[in-house]
Design a protein around this motif. Structure first.
Motif, mmCIF file in Angstrom:
data_model
loop_
_atom_site.group_PDB
_atom_site.id
_atom_site.type_symbol
_atom_site.label_atom_id
_atom_site.label_comp_id
_atom_site.label_asym_id
_atom_site.label_seq_id
_atom_site.Cartn_x
_atom_site.Cartn_y
_atom_site.Cartn_z
ATOM 1 N N ARG A 8 0.826 -1.203 0.000
ATOM 2 C CA ARG A 8 0.000 0.000 0.000
ATOM 3 C C ARG A 8 0.862 1.256 0.000
ATOM 4 N NH1 ARG A 8 -2.522 2.430 4.816
ATOM 5 N NH2 ARG A 8 -2.009 0.585 5.998
ATOM 6 N N PRO A 9 0.523 2.226 -0.829
ATOM 7 C CA PRO A 9 1.321 3.455 -0.893
ATOM 8 C C PRO A 9 1.106 4.308 0.358
ATOM 9 C CG PRO A 9 -0.593 3.628 -2.333
ATOM 10 C CD PRO A 9 -0.598 2.244 -1.769
ATOM 11 N N THR A 15 -2.504 6.429 -6.414
ATOM 12 C CA THR A 15 -2.936 5.038 -6.300
ATOM 13 C C THR A 15 -2.878 4.402 -7.680
ATOM 14 O OG1 THR A 15 -5.263 5.574 -6.663
ATOM 15 C CG2 THR A 15 -4.491 5.555 -4.387
ATOM 16 N N SER A 16 -2.557 3.099 -7.701
ATOM 17 C CA SER A 16 -2.332 2.443 -8.990
ATOM 18 C C SER A 16 -3.639 2.100 -9.692
ATOM 19 C CB SER A 16 -1.539 1.165 -8.756
ATOM 20 O OG SER A 16 -2.366 0.227 -8.101
ATOM 21 N N LEU A 18 -4.289 -0.794 -10.772
ATOM 22 C CA LEU A 18 -4.708 -2.077 -10.224
ATOM 23 C C LEU A 18 -5.502 -1.883 -8.947
ATOM 24 C CD1 LEU A 18 -4.767 -5.126 -10.146
ATOM 25 C CD2 LEU A 18 -2.490 -5.106 -9.110
ATOM 26 N N SER A 19 -5.041 -0.998 -8.094
ATOM 27 C CA SER A 19 -5.776 -0.813 -6.840
ATOM 28 C C SER A 19 -7.146 -0.206 -7.107
ATOM 29 C CB SER A 19 -4.967 0.005 -5.829
ATOM 30 O OG SER A 19 -5.140 1.384 -6.019
#
Lengths: 163, 163
Positions: A8-9, A15-16, A18-19
DNA sequence: TGAAATTAGTTTAAACATAAAATATTTATG
DNA sequence: CATAAATATTTTATGTTTAAACTAATTTCA
């Protein structure tokens, strides 16, 4: 373990893709789950003057012929211990289940279906399956299997209790 | 296409393979949904001393810049009207949202985020997305899109409220 | 206009749900 | 054996949820 995008960033802000896709998937699961639960609850109320939690408890006990301890019941249903106390209490009052003492352990209780509870559940389970099938009439067998496979991959590695 | 098992067997007794597959799919959805909700609730409680329902209300209000009526809120969250009353009440006490009267309709109220509520939610939403992504780490982008597509097909044609 | 129907929201009662504390019992350990 | 730790369940406090009853305001329409 030093690639910052593997976890998790913590730094926020970014945020990616993918997330975001996973979040959309989760929100969609939640939507279908709420909608389906709402419709099943309504049917349970109208047809049987009962509730989904009670149906779920009876389902777990139906599978376990010799009954289950309170703790096994709450674990199997993924709800808290104290919660099960109240639901079982109501089922006892309705004559659907009984609580029997456990040999050699006076702390524990085994909950099991009464004969009436068993017969009642057997009938209701068939009807319930029909309700679900009707609600999911946009889902074919391949969809069902794909969905189960995807959700099993999500679910694996977190089989812990949370109580 | 003349297989009698394509629809629910009204005659009882026998249920089709398809209806069993749909039931398994539903139970799997329910399992993942409960597990995920449980873990997110726990994080919400520990990290923010808050709850998922309050987060959900704030999310809906964050998307609607001009706020939402109580009824629009309950419809969007698929929960009952009376339920929203209590959750909004708590958010008002926390200073996260305000209720303002509607012009020309003294029955209605519009609920909107306060500046503090908006800022708070923006921060929490990023963290929340990270939690979901972590919980769904067994799901890749293709899985997410497949799952969303399947669930959309299930969901279509039942966009009604149930209040 | 004015009565009936509808709409918006709250309140109430009952059930469900959790977390934390309490009770009772059993097991482990010094 | 005595006591500490662990286990099984219930109780308590708080919050969420629904359905149904209720209040109040608005709309419909005869």
């Amino acid at each position: 373990m030093d690639d910052p995008n593997l976890s998790r960033p913590e730094t926020g802000e970014e945020t990616s893709d993918l997330s975001k896709a996973r979040l959309r998937a989760w929100l969609q699961i939640l939507r279908v789950s709420r909608q389906t639960e709402g419709e099943l609850r309504e049917k349970m109320r109208v047809e049987y003057d009962s509730t989904l939690p009670r149906f779920d408890v009876m389902a777990a006990l139906y599978r376990a012929k010799d009954g289950l301890r309170m703790s096994a019941l709450s674990k199997s249903l993924m709800v808290s211990n104290g919660n099960v106390t109240g639901i079982v209490e109501r089922l006892v009052n309705e004559g659907m289940v009984t609580r029997v003492a456990v040999e050699n352990d006076r702390r524990a209780l085994i909950v099991k279906l009464t004969d009436e509870g068993r017969a009642d559940f057997a009938r209701r389970a068939l009807v319930h399956e029909g309700w679900v099938s009707d609600l999911f009439d946009g889902m074919n067998a391949e969809d069902a299997n794909d969905l189960i496979a995807i959700l099993r991959r999500v679910q694996s590695r977190k089989g812990q209790t949370h109580d």
